[in-house]
Motif scaffolding. Structure first.
Motif: not given
Lengths: 114, 115
Positions: A54-66
């Motif tokens: 339901y979230k439009q914003q792409n997740a990010t975790e430090n060097r990892f993103s989707v």
């Protein structure tokens, strides 16, 4: 039925470069979650990143993103500044429904070369 | 940081023997899962457990398998009469329910070898 497809059995990348792992999925659920898990040679399953549908914003975790493309049912993982410790199998997983069991793809074996 | 633990890390057994794999989920989690991964293959769901009963199971989880939460901390998977094809890595996972932390956390796995 819910399915997860990872079309890249193996990939390699030079240290410090960027690599993108692909994942497509199919579900009839309206509310679902997507995950990337890392499995190093020790075979432990380690959560890398998660995305709520339901979230439009792409997740990010430090060097990892989707890159989450809901309409296309695509969920790719980008690893920036790759490190030798990123060498592992990467599994894309889908959770839909109330009970929450995960459906996994077949995995992508990533090798980071010095 | 709390984590899921599993024992033993490696179990070797003879075909036809019973094995019990043990897991201690994260203490405030409510949903518990078992998955297996045959060497070189993807992770497959076996069973989920909530409120002291099985909530969902896959077609892999036949009458040879059972799960139990014998006390407030342990969660076990029993295979009654092991077969060669039961050789795999077995992962336990747990999850709190709902909210932004609604993620399954996996234990380190038990490698089961059936001879």
């Amino acid at each position: 039925a819910q399915t997860v497809t990872q079309s890249q059995p193996e990939m390699s990348v030079q240290e410090a470069e960027t690599v993108t792992l692909s994942c497509t999925y199919d579900t009839s659920e309206s509310n679902y979650y997507l995950f990337w898990y890392k499995q190093p040679p020790s075979r432990q399953m380690i959560l890398v990143i998660r995305q709520e549908a339901y979230k439009q914003q792409n997740a990010t975790e430090n060097r990892f993103s989707v890159n989450f493309q809901k309409a296309a049912k695509s969920f790719s993982l980008k690893i920036s500044d790759s490190q030798l410790g990123d060498t592992a199998m990467y599994f894309c997983a889908l959770r839909g429904g109330s009970q929450g069991n995960l459906i996994f793809g077949k995995g992508t074996k990533l090798s980071v070369k010095p | 940081e709390p984590e899921v633990t599993q024992t033993p890390s490696h179990q070797v057994t003879q075909m036809g023997q019973e094995v019990i794999l043990r897991c201690v989920p994260i203490s405030n989690h409510l949903y518990f899962y078992w998955y297996r991964q045959i060497l070189g293959q993807k992770v497959e769901f076996l069973v989920s457990f909530y409120n002291n009963e099985i909530s969902e199971k896959s077609e892999i989880f036949d009458d040879q398998f059972s799960v139990e939460r014998p006390d407030g901390s342990n969660f076990t998977l029993k295979i009654r009469s092991t077969k060669l094809e039961d050789s795999a890595m077995y992962f336990c996972a747990s999850r709190i329910a709902g909210g932004s932390t609604d993620t399954q956390y996996f234990g380190p796995g038990t490698r089961l070898t059936v001879l």
